[in-house]
Design a protein around this motif. Structure first.
Motif, short mmCIF file in Angstrom:
data_model
loop_
_atom_site.label_atom_id
_atom_site.label_comp_id
_atom_site.label_asym_id
_atom_site.label_seq_id
_atom_site.Cartn_x
_atom_site.Cartn_y
_atom_site.Cartn_z
N CYS A 5 0.67 -1.12 -0.07
CA CYS A 5 -0.07 -0.51 0.28
C CYS A 5 0.66 1.13 0.13
N ARG A 6 0.39 2.53 -0.39
CA ARG A 6 1.45 4.12 -0.75
C ARG A 6 0.17 4.32 0.94
N ALA A 7 1.20 5.28 1.10
CA ALA A 7 0.62 6.94 2.31
C ALA A 7 0.09 7.31 1.07
N LEU A 8 -1.30 7.81 1.05
CA LEU A 8 -1.82 9.21 0.69
C LEU A 8 -2.02 10.02 1.08
N TYR A 9 -2.09 10.40 2.74
CA TYR A 9 -1.65 11.55 3.26
C TYR A 9 -0.92 10.85 4.23
N PRO A 10 -0.50 11.91 4.91
CA PRO A 10 0.35 11.72 6.60
C PRO A 10 -0.71 11.17 7.91
N PHE A 11 -0.17 10.66 8.65
CA PHE A 11 -0.77 9.99 9.50
C PHE A 11 0.06 9.62 11.16
N GLU A 12 -1.11 10.57 11.90
CA GLU A 12 0.33 10.75 13.41
C GLU A 12 -0.20 9.73 14.19
N ALA A 13 -0.46 8.77 14.95
CA ALA A 13 -0.25 7.61 15.49
C ALA A 13 -0.99 8.55 17.11
N THR A 14 -2.29 8.37 17.07
CA THR A 14 -2.91 8.57 18.87
C THR A 14 -2.96 7.83 19.14
N SER A 15 -3.73 6.44 19.18
CA SER A 15 -3.72 5.35 20.15
C SER A 15 -2.82 4.58 19.88
N GLU A 16 -3.64 3.59 20.90
CA GLU A 16 -2.30 2.59 20.85
C GLU A 16 -2.95 1.03 19.71
N GLY A 17 -1.89 0.39 19.61
CA GLY A 17 -1.41 0.36 18.13
C GLY A 17 -1.74 0.48 17.08
N SER A 18 -1.48 1.31 17.05
CA SER A 18 -1.57 2.41 15.31
C SER A 18 0.42 3.01 15.42
N ILE A 19 0.16 3.21 13.31
CA ILE A 19 1.40 4.00 13.68
C ILE A 19 1.33 4.17 12.95
N PRO A 20 2.35 5.87 12.98
CA PRO A 20 2.35 6.61 12.17
C PRO A 20 3.12 6.61 10.36
N MET A 21 2.74 7.23 9.28
CA MET A 21 3.24 7.43 8.68
C MET A 21 3.39 8.89 7.31
N SER A 22 4.31 8.31 6.67
CA SER A 22 4.22 9.91 6.24
C SER A 22 3.61 9.68 4.51
N GLU A 23 2.85 10.95 3.80
CA GLU A 23 3.06 11.01 2.55
C GLU A 23 3.68 10.30 1.67
N GLY A 24 3.10 9.04 1.11
CA GLY A 24 4.02 8.36 -0.21
C GLY A 24 4.96 7.47 -0.01
N GLU A 25 4.60 7.29 1.47
CA GLU A 25 5.14 6.33 2.21
C GLU A 25 4.96 4.37 1.40
N GLU A 26 5.45 3.37 1.34
CA GLU A 26 5.30 2.11 0.50
C GLU A 26 5.38 1.61 2.16
N LEU A 27 4.11 0.70 2.00
CA LEU A 27 3.97 -0.03 3.39
C LEU A 27 3.95 -1.65 3.24
N GLN A 28 4.11 -2.09 4.10
CA GLN A 28 3.83 -3.90 3.17
C GLN A 28 1.91 -4.37 4.44
N VAL A 29 0.82 -4.54 3.27
CA VAL A 29 -0.31 -5.13 4.18
C VAL A 29 -0.36 -6.28 5.30
#
Length: 614
Positions: free
Chosen positions: A553-577
């Motif tokens: 998957c590719r991040a369309l928008y940046p995301f800040e982890a604010t709750s337990e179990g989530s991880i942050p990501m930056s725009e355009g970052e490639e991740l494994q689903v």
């Protein structure tokens, strides 16, 4: 001589007639003069003694009838007030219904009952005032009028009897005079015949003469007696009808006017009694209207939500399980029976009668109360509400006890400064007891504040993406293997699991390491199942192998982890689903890092663009 006697008798008759005419003229003059005065019973109704007696008696009977009317009305007012009191008492909220008083409709009904009780009080005031003032006054007036009327009638009867006696005496005198007069005329005729009869002797004629003289004298005496009785009768009759009897009739008139005036005053007074409570009754009506206007349906609806909201999220869609991708060695298990009901999760197996009874007991307990000190058997929202109420109650007691202690300390200082006011040692025991009680209250307050902090932390954990995913799995922690199959922890009966921790919560975090998940699963059989004291968490660790990626998957928008179990990501970052969105809006991904190899967690599905492997 006979002629002289006759002439004298005629003269006396003329004088008597003249005196009678004079008396009649004087009586007429007196009547004319009295007619110029105001209309009165004594002058206008001088001959209506019997009718006046009947009229005054009927008037007093009307007064008594009005008194009976008031007594019946007082009885009705008293009965009405009593029934209103009983009505209010019967509809007072029971003690078990006190918790419903927070609703505006219930508060309005209680205010309505209060106003109706005040209305009953005003009806009682009307009843008591009518009884003590109006009815009492009517009774006293009626008694007084009857006594006065009886005295007037007695006086009138005596006057009538006196006049009747005089009239009887006059009648007797007149009869005597009439008889004496006829006898004297007969004697005169006999004497004239004897005097002209030459055959009679001188002695015989003298006898007739003596008889005539005697009869004439008797006639004169009877005449004088008749004239005397006539004069006395006329005088008495004039006084009777001109002064005495009118005075009695005027007293009867005053008596009847007093009765009439009394009825008027009593009717107005009864109306004034009613009018005096009218403003208070109007205020009661205003209070009832105000109570009705205070009802707020929206506010009551919010209070229903506040009271019964559990804090749990509704169950999400049940995921599709592809049997072709599951491990043949793992027997498929159904999740369909694991539907959360209220704050209870009934897992697997058949719901027996005993389990259903216990589940219902838990539901009722969550609504109406708790059997645990920290209220952990209630839904999260209700638990926090109960804890906050308990903390407020303890804080109030702490403040009261603090004030008591401060007062005792001041009293002790005053006694120490001036021993004449008191012995400071008498306050020492109370001060020590107050200090001890204050310490106990502060300990309890601190304990419940700890319970509240724990409940708040648990709520934050339950709102995390991983917790939502765990709830989606109906209370089971699942992990995907390389072939995409899912393995579930063993099902355990909900009756055997403690519900202190509420729903399944997870302490997994990206920093916990690759493929390592720390899961709180009471009664799952993994790790230690020993019960820990309040405030401590029971943790179970289970090693699961690293999940195979399902795609990228590719991040369309940046995301800040604010709750337990989530991880942050930056725009355009490639991740494994590694786990698809299962209807909760979160996708599980991972990425490589420079410390321990991999970061794993959840990101919002709407923030990424996925490309799954074929």
């Amino acid at each position: 001589m006979v002629v002289v006697a006759i002439i004298a008798w005629q003269t006396d008759q003329a004088k008597a007639a003249q005196q009678q005419k004079l008396a009649e003229s004087e009586s007429a003059a007196a009547a004319a003069s009295s007619s110029n005065n105001k209309m009165s019973w004594g002058t206008e109704l001088w001959d209506q003694y019997d009718n006046l007696s009947i009229h005054t008696n009927k008037g007093i009977e009307v007064l008594d009838k009005y008194a009976n009317f008031l007594r019946d009305r007082v009885a009705i007012e008293t009965e009405y007030a009593g029934k209103l009191r009983r009505l209010v008492k019967n509809y007072q909220p029971k003690k078990k219904e006190e918790e419903d008083n927070e609703f505006t409709s219930r508060q309005a009904f209680r205010n309505l009952l209060k106003e109706v009780g005040d209305l009953a009080g005003q009806r009682e005031v009307v009843s008591e005032t009518l009884q003590t003032q109006i009815i009492h006054g009517v009774t006293v007036l009626s008694k007084t009028l009857r006594e006065d009327r009886k005295k007037c009638l007695t006086d009138g009867t005596m006057l009538q009897q006196t006049l009747s006696a005089q009239l009887s005496a006059l009648e007797r005198a007149k009869r005597n005079y009439d008889k004496a007069y006829r006898d004297s005329e007969k004697a005169v005729d006999n004497y004239k015949k004897a005097d002209m009869d030459l055959n009679l002797s001188r002695a015989e004629v003298e006898r007739y003469k003596n008889i005539m003289t005697s009869k004439i004298q008797q006639s004169d005496d009877a005449k004088n007696e008749y004239a005397n009785q006539l004069q006395k009768t006329n005088n008495l009759q004039q006084q009777h009808y001109g002064i005495l009897l009118p005075a009695v009739f005027n007293r009867l008139q005053e008596l009847d006017e007093k009765r009439t005036r009394g009825i008027r005053e009593f009717i107005i007074g009864a109306a004034d009694v009613e009018s005096s409570v009218a403003p208070i009754i109007a205020r009661c009506m205003e209070g009832i209207v105000k109570a009705g206007e205070s009802i707020n349906e929206k506010e009551d609806s919010l209070k229903v939500i506040e009271r019964y909201q559990s804090g749990f999220t509704p169950p999400t869609d049940i995921p599709f399980e592809d049997l072709s991708k599951m491990d043949p060695s793992v027997a498929p298990q159904s999740n369909y029976s694991s539907v959360p009901y209220n704050h209870l999760t009934i897992k697997g197996g058949t719901l027996t009668a005993a389990k259903l009874k216990k589940a219902r007991g838990g539901i009722l307990n969550s609504i109406f109360g708790s059997n645990k000190e920290d209220f952990s058997d209630l839904p999260p929202n209700q638990q926090r509400k109960k804890l906050q109420a308990k903390i407020a109650e303890l804080q109030h007691k702490v403040d009261q006890e603090t004030n008591t202690r401060d007062g005792l300390m001041k009293m002790k200082i005053v006694y120490e400064a001036n021993s004449s006011l008191g012995n400071p040692m008498t306050v020492e025991g109370q001060l020590n007891e107050s200090e001890h009680e204050l310490d106990k209250l502060k300990m309890s307050l601190k304990k419940y504040q700890g319970f509240l902090d724990k409940a708040n932390q648990l709520q934050v954990a339950n709102n995390s993406p991983q917790s939502n995913r765990n709830q989606l799995q109906n209370g089971h922690r699942t992990s995907r293997h390389s072939n995409g199959s899912a393995s579930a922890d063993d099902h355990h009966d909900a009756d055997d699991q403690p519900d202190d921790a509420g729903s399944l919560s997870s302490s997994a975090s990206p920093e916990s390491g690759l493929g390592t998940s720390h899961t709180s699963l009471p009664g799952s059989g993994q790790g230690s199942a020993n019960e820990n004291p309040i405030g401590e968490e029971t943790s179970y660790e289970a090693e699961v192998e690293m999940l195979q990626p399902l795609g990228t998957c590719r991040a369309l928008y940046p995301f800040e982890a604010t709750s337990e179990g989530s991880i942050p990501m930056s725009e355009g970052e490639e991740l494994q689903v590694i786990e698809n969105d299962q209807g909760d809006g979160w996708t599980r991904v991972r990425r490589a890092n420079n410390t321990n190899g991999w970061d794993e967690g959840f990101v919002p599905t709407s923030y990424i663009e996925c490309t799954l492997f074929a």
